[in-house]
Enzyme design. Structure first.
Site, mmCIF file in Angstrom:
data_model
loop_
_atom_site.group_PDB
_atom_site.id
_atom_site.type_symbol
_atom_site.label_atom_id
_atom_site.label_comp_id
_atom_site.label_asym_id
_atom_site.label_seq_id
_atom_site.Cartn_x
_atom_site.Cartn_y
_atom_site.Cartn_z
ATOM 1 N N THR A 123 70.072 21.831 53.360
ATOM 2 C CA THR A 123 71.503 21.833 53.657
ATOM 3 C C THR A 123 72.273 20.846 52.777
ATOM 4 O O THR A 123 71.864 19.711 52.596
ATOM 5 C CB THR A 123 71.719 21.461 55.137
ATOM 6 O OG1 THR A 123 70.908 22.311 55.939
ATOM 7 C CG2 THR A 123 73.171 21.607 55.536
ATOM 8 N N GLY A 162 66.505 15.564 58.133
ATOM 9 C CA GLY A 162 65.833 14.526 58.896
ATOM 10 C C GLY A 162 64.835 13.770 58.024
ATOM 11 O O GLY A 162 64.228 14.352 57.128
ATOM 12 N N GLU A 409 67.813 24.422 62.093
ATOM 13 C CA GLU A 409 66.972 25.593 61.812
ATOM 14 C C GLU A 409 67.749 26.896 61.977
ATOM 15 O O GLU A 409 67.198 27.899 62.457
ATOM 16 C CB GLU A 409 65.744 25.610 62.733
ATOM 17 C CG GLU A 409 64.473 25.232 62.046
ATOM 18 C CD GLU A 409 64.330 25.951 60.704
ATOM 19 O OE1 GLU A 409 64.473 25.242 59.686
ATOM 20 O OE2 GLU A 409 64.091 27.166 60.668
HETATM 21 C C1 FAD Z 1 70.006 17.347 64.134
HETATM 22 C C2 FAD Z 1 70.045 18.170 62.896
HETATM 23 C C3 FAD Z 1 68.966 18.127 62.040
HETATM 24 C C4 FAD Z 1 68.981 18.849 60.850
HETATM 25 N N1 FAD Z 1 67.901 18.753 60.003
HETATM 26 C C5 FAD Z 1 67.937 19.384 58.794
HETATM 27 C C6 FAD Z 1 66.851 19.241 57.872
HETATM 28 O O1 FAD Z 1 65.853 18.559 58.177
HETATM 29 N N2 FAD Z 1 66.940 19.840 56.676
HETATM 30 C C7 FAD Z 1 68.039 20.605 56.320
HETATM 31 O O2 FAD Z 1 68.049 21.111 55.207
HETATM 32 N N3 FAD Z 1 69.086 20.778 57.172
HETATM 33 C C8 FAD Z 1 69.057 20.179 58.404
HETATM 34 N N4 FAD Z 1 70.127 20.330 59.286
HETATM 35 C C9 FAD Z 1 71.268 21.153 58.894
HETATM 36 C C10 FAD Z 1 71.325 22.494 59.621
HETATM 37 O O3 FAD Z 1 70.278 23.320 59.221
HETATM 38 C C11 FAD Z 1 72.687 23.132 59.353
HETATM 39 O O4 FAD Z 1 73.638 22.340 60.043
HETATM 40 C C12 FAD Z 1 72.758 24.554 59.843
HETATM 41 O O5 FAD Z 1 71.992 25.369 59.001
HETATM 42 C C13 FAD Z 1 74.185 25.101 59.903
HETATM 43 O O6 FAD Z 1 74.835 24.895 58.720
HETATM 44 P P1 FAD Z 1 76.281 24.217 58.689
HETATM 45 O O7 FAD Z 1 76.230 23.010 59.554
HETATM 46 O O8 FAD Z 1 76.710 24.024 57.299
HETATM 47 O O9 FAD Z 1 77.208 25.262 59.412
HETATM 48 P P2 FAD Z 1 77.849 26.599 58.791
HETATM 49 O O10 FAD Z 1 76.910 27.339 57.955
HETATM 50 O O11 FAD Z 1 79.153 26.218 58.174
HETATM 51 O O12 FAD Z 1 78.071 27.415 60.131
HETATM 52 C C14 FAD Z 1 78.941 26.945 61.118
HETATM 53 C C15 FAD Z 1 79.689 28.117 61.757
HETATM 54 O O13 FAD Z 1 80.341 28.890 60.750
HETATM 55 C C16 FAD Z 1 80.273 30.250 61.052
HETATM 56 N N5 FAD Z 1 79.550 30.998 59.992
HETATM 57 C C17 FAD Z 1 78.728 30.506 59.034
HETATM 58 N N6 FAD Z 1 78.254 31.505 58.267
HETATM 59 C C18 FAD Z 1 78.777 32.635 58.757
HETATM 60 C C19 FAD Z 1 78.659 34.011 58.397
HETATM 61 N N7 FAD Z 1 77.901 34.424 57.406
HETATM 62 N N8 FAD Z 1 79.342 34.880 59.158
HETATM 63 C C20 FAD Z 1 80.110 34.501 60.166
HETATM 64 N N9 FAD Z 1 80.245 33.233 60.544
HETATM 65 C C21 FAD Z 1 79.595 32.313 59.836
HETATM 66 C C22 FAD Z 1 79.544 30.376 62.356
HETATM 67 O O14 FAD Z 1 80.466 30.514 63.389
HETATM 68 C C23 FAD Z 1 78.806 29.076 62.522
HETATM 69 O O15 FAD Z 1 78.681 28.717 63.871
HETATM 70 C C24 FAD Z 1 70.108 19.638 60.500
HETATM 71 C C25 FAD Z 1 71.188 19.704 61.386
HETATM 72 C C26 FAD Z 1 71.166 18.987 62.563
HETATM 73 C C27 FAD Z 1 72.334 19.062 63.480
#
Ligand code: FAD
Ligand code: FAD
Lengths: 652, 652
Positions: A123, A162, A409
């Protein structure tokens, strides 16, 4: 199988339970300061927590050295160290999946001996769900035989991974990759971050740190990472599906191979389903024990000494019904995953179809079970656990672990959209089959024949009127059939609207799917997973033999879960004329009957809860301790004071 | 009235907003270290938090000295100090309600000048909702003209009261009271706890402390308290309704007077409804701003640059619809409360009936609005706020404040049971009225004629078939009528089962009400409050005049809220044949239309969010700051490093 065996098997895998238990007691006897976090959450600030985590990790690594590999890979189960979960199930497993046999051997050796600690850095600040949009970049430099990694602007910085914040020595790292100026797609690298032999100093060119205090996994470091012209050896590219040679020539495997490679990643989601069940059930287990404890100190109100059943008891039983169902389904998903791996070995021609099916099921189950966990824990904290708001009840920490689960995930909505899009395709295939079954491709035939074949039955065999006629809340199968049929008609409705909008060509498809119809697609996909949950459980019950009390209990729990699904979806059942008021009328009393058939203590005693053990082993059982203190205090200390009590206390 | 005025009026009361704003900026300019907790939640441990709280409190008290009384009593609005909320709205207000004019004057003087800091100590380890079961005991001692207070066993220790743990100097204290061995009921005392002039030392005979770290109000001390033969002057008994003289003679007011006295306590619940709306809306407001901020650093995904409406936008609009409705209802409740106070002054013969009605409404509204707040904040943290998991988004703190709200000031289920029991009575009265209207008592006539008179209409005028026939989702009134009728029939159903079980005499009534039927009573009471919420809002809109954009917006929000109620209760509408599939069909598109009529920015800009100001004034806006750091870092620091970059980075 008895209930205890079922729980341990689903949560820890067969035979691992005893080993984990032993390792845990070894840890606590050798390193009594390795106390876990339960009940400490708000007594430490983030820094204190990080220090404690590092200590716990060191102790645990010392215990584990040389132990059985399966045990080591499940070390996070020994104590609450999420760090290790990522190290093995995200960092190492990515290498195992994308590395050449030689690379796998090299890194496995280091990872299993804790000479490296790995993060999974995908991410970015600007890109979560949209992996293809990543901005991190890798260029092969012929001169030095290395890749030059760059994050060119703030959006491209890794954000969230993480262990990346302060603890990891390495990470796997996704980047848009170029060789001699030619784009070769998003590739994965193993990237050194900190020098373990030099106080974890970051290598020059690396800028990483913790993203700040958060709720949930408070004492796990989640990090950011910026790289500028950072060189890593060519061999740090994981080369199973993409080989780059010293001279800059490269060879990329076919799409199918790559898809299959990534397929093994979905195992993580299957593991998560079981872990969410564990999280929820351990919270319920704590709540139950805290209620028992409270009885000693509280008046026995209606709900502590009850003959009847009130809201708290209903919550309790429904928690077990819901989460035990997900747990049995997780075992079915594990079986599916094993079949998938076997199919790869046997070069099954349908392999991509098999992959697609398990992909959309594991995605959907991850989403729904993480929500179910959150619901369970929230209710325990607020209602079921008499000391739930307090830290040492263990519930706030459970809540902290549950809150981010719908996000990590894979964001739940995004995951369910994937499930939903597959179902849309399935409907197109069913339409096609209605016209002519012969014209179907193998892929299409597979879609109609796999785990989802009940849809075909709904489309071609079942008649709504008959289903309604046979519906009887006491008869499990008839309810199941009505729910399936309702689901089928609901999806069909949404699918038809979408396809007719697509035909007009007025709006781009991705807008229709990802925006205008997003909520409806997510909704029917949730419904679909609930139906699959019941189907999986029922088939797990049929395919395995159980000790009789266990079997009865599991059947009752599943029936309760089924009826709660009817509650949830009865409005759709009405809409599609698959139920009516008189059919539904018996539910309230039937549920009540089923509740009384559940022996709470049997459920509780069958669930071995290491978190409860932590609580005991560390005497964070403050409720008991404090009450004892108070009693002692009242009888001793105060007798003196009372005697010399001043006759007049100031009014102010 | 414009929307901004409505929000400020409902949250802070007329005219108070400017004063609060001024006081806040005075505080920050004089004491820049009085930074609030927002965004700091997990960076401090409990002790650090307590120290900070004490400092903030001191600074705030210094600012407030001599200011307007109304402003002082709302000091908690100036900064996030819950301590003060209890001091004024629980401690002082109890004295104002139960003290003689002389006592009120004495304590008001001390409380408003911060010479005392008060807690409200009712809940015991063994007794929460069940106030009559309290075990704390007070005995009048003729010899010393004082009361001797005792907590005789652990169950009787006070447990939970805010500010009691380390901060308060006094508390109001409920105890079973005896004079010359004669029982005179549960009475309320003002009890000195700590000596303000001596480093807050506890008086001998007092044993108090903090109950430990918790989630929610982390840095507020919640305490326990044990008293052993602790003497307080006779005059510390609050004597408005119960006078005890030096010679041990006593006089207790009639039941009616006592009921009325306690009545003013329910004002606290009315205040809470508005404060939950504020909590929820401020969370949504933060989420919106954090999304705006994120746009700068994230790719503009579907949901950040949208023409269409996806899940996040729906959540956003439904939050505003739901919480704005509760906010308007809170204004109606305030009006009712004012009418009640006037009725007391005018010696209205129906005064107890008026009290009963506002009691069950404020109880129910407290329950439902605290749940609504929790739902809103949870969704913001997980979905709507792109940085919601992180502390400095402000959401974890909002969640912490929302989680205990269903418990404090009355457990939600217990409160809704009270609402539900009143409705059961109402049904008995309606049955009676069906037989003969003449036989009704004044009390019964009042029940049928007050805010709940629409039930009479349902019972005597409305015909389900007509209501169904006229039902049209576009026509607000028709939907409202159908919902009311459904509610009526649902309550009637449950009431009839309960009364027929009561008639058989097999089970004790309290078991039927508090256990077997608890969930159904709670359910229809929730439904009832939702209906009242719509009714109150509609009448508020009719009775006040608004600037036209505001009026349109409020009407649209209310329509969205109404349709979400149909979604929630449509299965009951089906059951009682007050809706069917074709009547419901237009909902999805209609909602969609209504969503597009809402101008998000207008909603956001009309809501003045002090928490957002805190964020800015303290530069906890780390997202912005950090991203700036990173940019600076990339352009400056790294240019050097890149040059001297070693050609080969070790693989390990
Ligand atoms: C505690 C925690 C641990 C984590 N650990 C890791 C890790 O170890 N390694 C890592 O790489 N990442 C990690 N992450 C990141 C996590 O995988 C991402 O936050 C997650 O994949 C969502 O991506 P984003 O936050 O950018 O949200 P976005 O992709 O921006 O999505 C947020 C919202 O946007 C909308 N959306 C997004 N795409 C679409 C679509 N195609 N169509 C319609 N609506 C859409 C949806 O409503 C969604 O709810 C972690 C996150 C947390 C909170
Ligand atoms: C953050 C926080 C701050 C607080 N601050 C204060 C304070 O300042 N001063 C103070 O005095 N107290 C305070 N409290 C205590 C609070 O008021 C009590 O927790 C609350 O009244 C509920 O009481 P209880 O916890 O004993 O639960 P119980 O009364 O035991 O209720 C718990 C559950 O039991 C069941 N139940 C109880 N009674 C019945 C019944 N009659 N019929 C059917 N079911 C029933 C319900 O299911 C209910 O959900 C605070 C609590 C919290 C969490």
């Amino acid at each position: 199988m008895d209930l205890r065996t079922l729980y341990n098997k689903a949560i820890l895998g067969e035979n691992l339970y005893q080993q984990v238990k032993q390792a845990r007691s070894e840890l606590y006897s050798k390193y009594p300061d390795s106390t876990p976090f339960v009940g400490k959450m708000f007594s430490m600030n983030q820094k204190e927590g990080f220090i404690k985590l590092a200590k716990n990790f060191k102790n645990l690594a010392a215990i584990m050295k040389g132990k059985d590999q399966q045990l080591i890979q499940n070390m996070h189960l020994v104590t609450e160290i999420g760090v290790l979960f990522l190290h093995f199930n995200a960092f190492l497993s990515t290498i195992q999946m994308l590395g050449t046999p030689e690379q796998v051997k090299y890194w496995e050796n280091l990872a299993l001996n804790f000479q490296v600690l790995g993060a999974y850095a995908q991410t970015e600040m600007g890109h979560g769900s949209d992996v293809q949009g990543l901005l991190s970049r890798a260029d092969y430099d012929l001169e030095t035989d290395s890749f030059i990694l760059n994050s060119q602007d703030p959006k491209s910085g890794k954000y969230w991974p993480g262990v990346l914040g302060i603890n990891c020595t390495h990470c796997v790292f996704q980047a848009q990759t170029f060789v001699k100026g030619q784009y070769i797609g998003v590739q994965t690298f193993v990237v050194p971050i900190r020098d373990k032999n030099n106080q974890m100093k970051q290598y020059p060119g690396v800028e990483a740190g913790d993203i700040g205090p958060k709720f949930g996994f408070q004492y796990t470091d989640n990090g950011y990472l910026y790289l500028k012209n950072y060189r890593i050896p060519r061999e740090n590219l994981l080369m199973r599906y993409c080989q780059v040679s010293k001279d800059g020539s490269f060879k990329i495997a076919g799409k199918k191979a790559i898809k299959l490679g990534y397929g093994s990643m979905l195992n993580l989601r299957v593991i998560l389903v079981a872990s969410f069940c564990f999280g929820a059930l351990s919270s319920t287990h704590l709540a139950y024990h805290n209620r028992e404890l409270a009885k000693k100190y509280c008046e026995e109100t209606y709900h502590l000494q009850k003959k009847q059943i009130g809201i708290r008891d209903i919550y309790f039983k429904e928690d077990f019904a819901r989460m035990t169902s997900y747990l049995m389904s997780s075992l079915k998903l594990k079986e599916m995953y094993a079949r998938y791996q076997k199919a790869i070995q046997q070069d099954d021609p349908n392999i991509l179809s098999i992959l697609a099916e398990i992909h959309i099921l594991s995605a959907g189950f991850k989403a729904c079970s993480s929500w179910a966990q959150l619901q369970t824990v929230r209710q325990n904290l607020i209602y079921n656990d008499p000391i739930g708001h307090l830290n040492w009840s263990g519930q706030p920490q459970r809540l902290g672990d549950s809150i981010p689960a719908p996000t990590y995930e894979g964001d739940n909505h995004v995951l369910l959209q994937q499930t939903g899009k597959y179902l849309l395709k399935l409907f197109m295939v069913i339409q096609k089959a209605k016209k002519s079954k012969e014209s179907l491709s193998d892929k299409e035939k597979f879609m109609l024949g796999g785990e989802l074949s009940f849809f075909v039955d709904c489309a071609f065999q079942r008649k709504a009127v008959d289903v309604l006629h046979n519906l009887n809340m006491n008869d499990f199968e008839s309810v199941m059939k009505a729910l399936e049929m309702t689901l089928f008609l609901y999806i069909q409705d949404v699918a038809q609207s979408i396809y007719s909008e697509i035909k007009t060509g007025e709006k781009p498809i991705h807008k229709l799917l990802n925006e205008q119809y997003q909520d409806r697609i997510v909704n029917y996909s949730k419904f679909f997973i609930h139906v699959m949950n019941v189907r999986f459980c029922r088939s797990y019950l049929l395919q395995n033999s159980f000790e009789s009390k266990t079997e009865k209990t599991l059947q009752t729990l599943l029936h309760i879960y089924l009826l709660s699904m009817v509650d949830l979806y009865k409005v759709l059942m009405f809409t599609y004329q698959l139920s009516n008021a008189s059919k539904l009328a018996p539910i309230a009393n039937l549920k009540y009957q089923l509740y009384t058939q559940i022996n709470d203590k049997f459920l509780i005693d069958s669930f071995e809860n290491p978190i409860k053990e932590f609580q005991n082993s560390n005497s964070v059982d403050v409720f008991e301790k404090e009450s004892q203190n108070i009693e002692a205090y009242l009888t001793e200390t105060f007798t003196e004071l009372a005697n010399e009590q001043q006759k007049q206390t100031p009014r102010l």
